[in-house]
Design a protein around this motif. Sequence first.
Motif, mmCIF file in Angstrom:
data_model
loop_
_atom_site.group_PDB
_atom_site.id
_atom_site.type_symbol
_atom_site.label_atom_id
_atom_site.label_comp_id
_atom_site.label_asym_id
_atom_site.label_seq_id
_atom_site.Cartn_x
_atom_site.Cartn_y
_atom_site.Cartn_z
ATOM 1 N N ALA A 170 0.839 -1.206 0.000
ATOM 2 C CA ALA A 170 0.000 0.000 0.000
ATOM 3 C C ALA A 170 0.876 1.258 0.000
ATOM 4 C CB ALA A 170 -0.928 -0.008 1.204
ATOM 5 N N ALA A 171 1.955 1.236 0.763
ATOM 6 C CA ALA A 171 2.862 2.389 0.802
ATOM 7 C C ALA A 171 3.550 2.575 -0.549
ATOM 8 C CB ALA A 171 3.897 2.206 1.908
ATOM 9 N N GLN A 172 3.937 1.468 -1.204
ATOM 10 C CA GLN A 172 4.570 1.564 -2.527
ATOM 11 C C GLN A 172 3.602 2.141 -3.550
ATOM 12 O OE1 GLN A 172 7.546 1.290 -3.537
ATOM 13 N NE2 GLN A 172 8.562 0.251 -1.864
ATOM 14 N N ARG A 173 2.332 1.728 -3.509
ATOM 15 C CA ARG A 173 1.332 2.290 -4.422
ATOM 16 C C ARG A 173 1.179 3.790 -4.202
ATOM 17 N NH1 ARG A 173 -1.418 -2.573 -3.398
ATOM 18 N NH2 ARG A 173 -2.594 -1.594 -1.723
ATOM 19 N N GLN A 174 1.160 4.203 -2.942
ATOM 20 C CA GLN A 174 1.011 5.622 -2.634
ATOM 21 C C GLN A 174 2.226 6.410 -3.118
ATOM 22 O OE1 GLN A 174 0.542 6.449 1.529
ATOM 23 N NE2 GLN A 174 -0.307 8.480 1.151
ATOM 24 N N ILE A 175 3.418 5.876 -2.950
ATOM 25 C CA ILE A 175 4.637 6.538 -3.422
ATOM 26 C C ILE A 175 4.614 6.674 -4.931
ATOM 27 C CG2 ILE A 175 7.130 6.220 -3.703
ATOM 28 C CD1 ILE A 175 7.117 5.044 -0.839
ATOM 29 N N GLU A 222 2.013 6.814 -6.899
ATOM 30 C CA GLU A 222 1.016 7.810 -7.279
ATOM 31 C C GLU A 222 1.555 9.218 -7.089
ATOM 32 O OE1 GLU A 222 -2.611 7.173 -5.164
ATOM 33 O OE2 GLU A 222 -2.957 5.210 -6.082
ATOM 34 N N LEU A 223 2.302 9.428 -6.020
ATOM 35 C CA LEU A 223 2.848 10.760 -5.760
ATOM 36 C C LEU A 223 3.985 11.118 -6.708
ATOM 37 C CD1 LEU A 223 2.827 10.751 -1.853
ATOM 38 C CD2 LEU A 223 1.289 11.982 -3.381
ATOM 39 N N LYS A 224 4.679 10.119 -7.250
ATOM 40 C CA LYS A 224 5.767 10.373 -8.193
ATOM 41 C C LYS A 224 5.265 10.805 -9.562
ATOM 42 C CE LYS A 224 9.447 7.458 -6.426
ATOM 43 N NZ LYS A 224 10.284 6.297 -6.719
ATOM 44 N N GLN A 225 4.037 10.432 -9.918
ATOM 45 C CA GLN A 225 3.485 10.779 -11.222
ATOM 46 C C GLN A 225 3.138 12.261 -11.240
ATOM 47 O OE1 GLN A 225 3.330 8.644 -13.733
ATOM 48 N NE2 GLN A 225 4.159 7.055 -12.423
ATOM 49 N N PRO A 226 3.793 13.033 -12.118
ATOM 50 C CA PRO A 226 3.470 14.461 -12.171
ATOM 51 C C PRO A 226 2.097 14.665 -12.810
ATOM 52 C CG PRO A 226 5.023 13.910 -13.888
ATOM 53 C CD PRO A 226 4.829 12.665 -13.058
ATOM 54 N N ARG A 227 1.332 15.528 -12.212
ATOM 55 C CA ARG A 227 0.009 15.840 -12.736
ATOM 56 C C ARG A 227 -0.024 17.299 -13.127
ATOM 57 N NH1 ARG A 227 -2.536 12.733 -8.169
ATOM 58 N NH2 ARG A 227 -2.889 10.683 -9.045
ATOM 59 N N ALA A 228 -0.546 17.566 -14.296
ATOM 60 C CA ALA A 228 -0.694 18.937 -14.736
ATOM 61 C C ALA A 228 -1.908 19.552 -14.062
ATOM 62 C CB ALA A 228 -0.851 18.976 -16.248
ATOM 63 N N VAL A 229 -1.811 20.826 -13.714
ATOM 64 C CA VAL A 229 -2.923 21.517 -13.066
ATOM 65 C C VAL A 229 -3.228 22.799 -13.830
ATOM 66 C CG1 VAL A 229 -2.497 20.600 -10.768
ATOM 67 C CG2 VAL A 229 -1.318 22.651 -11.482
ATOM 68 N N GLY A 230 -4.424 23.270 -13.685
ATOM 69 C CA GLY A 230 -4.827 24.523 -14.301
ATOM 70 C C GLY A 230 -4.904 24.437 -15.813
ATOM 71 N N ALA A 231 -4.452 25.496 -16.476
ATOM 72 C CA ALA A 231 -4.524 25.566 -17.932
ATOM 73 C C ALA A 231 -3.623 24.532 -18.595
ATOM 74 C CB ALA A 231 -4.147 26.960 -18.408
ATOM 75 N N GLU A 232 -2.553 24.176 -17.937
ATOM 76 C CA GLU A 232 -1.632 23.187 -18.504
ATOM 77 C C GLU A 232 -2.308 21.838 -18.694
ATOM 78 O OE1 GLU A 232 2.585 20.999 -17.402
ATOM 79 O OE2 GLU A 232 1.789 22.526 -16.083
ATOM 80 N N ALA A 233 -3.217 21.484 -17.797
ATOM 81 C CA ALA A 233 -3.907 20.199 -17.878
ATOM 82 C C ALA A 233 -4.733 20.101 -19.154
ATOM 83 C CB ALA A 233 -4.795 19.998 -16.659
ATOM 84 N N ILE A 234 -5.301 21.205 -19.587
ATOM 85 C CA ILE A 234 -6.106 21.212 -20.804
ATOM 86 C C ILE A 234 -5.232 20.911 -22.013
ATOM 87 C CG2 ILE A 234 -7.556 22.640 -22.294
ATOM 88 C CD1 ILE A 234 -8.359 24.168 -19.722
ATOM 89 N N TYR A 235 -4.027 21.462 -22.035
ATOM 90 C CA TYR A 235 -3.131 21.264 -23.169
ATOM 91 C C TYR A 235 -2.466 19.894 -23.155
ATOM 92 C CZ TYR A 235 -3.663 26.109 -24.431
ATOM 93 O OH TYR A 235 -4.180 27.296 -24.833
#
Length: 105
Positions: free
Chosen positions: A69-74, A76-89
């Motif tokens: 469970a801790a490895q899955r959480q780590i 998920e946190l390592k994957q960069p997620r785009a936020v705001g206007a960048e996410a649309i592009y």
Amino acid sequence: MKKSHGPAFRKEAIDLAQCPACKGRAVIKGVFHDLACLQCNASGWVSVASGMALPLEDLVTQLSLRLQAAQRQINELKQPRAVGAEAIYQDNNRRGAGGTNYTGD
């Protein structure tokens, strides 16, 4: 349909707490050296419900479930997620020619 006999299909996670005797360190300070904590089988973890140490075969399984469970959480946190206007592009909306991304620029 409820299972009436035999082993469970899946292992259920047991709530674990830090051992009150060694405070999760797995060892107790002796006069000259550290001793393995007997209250938690030198693991640092006890069952929340009973406050007793788990049998070693159950303890290994429970610690493995917590580690996974801790490895899955780590991860998920390592994957960069785009936020705001960048996410649309960044995401493909398949509105362009041939199903490509169209941003309106």
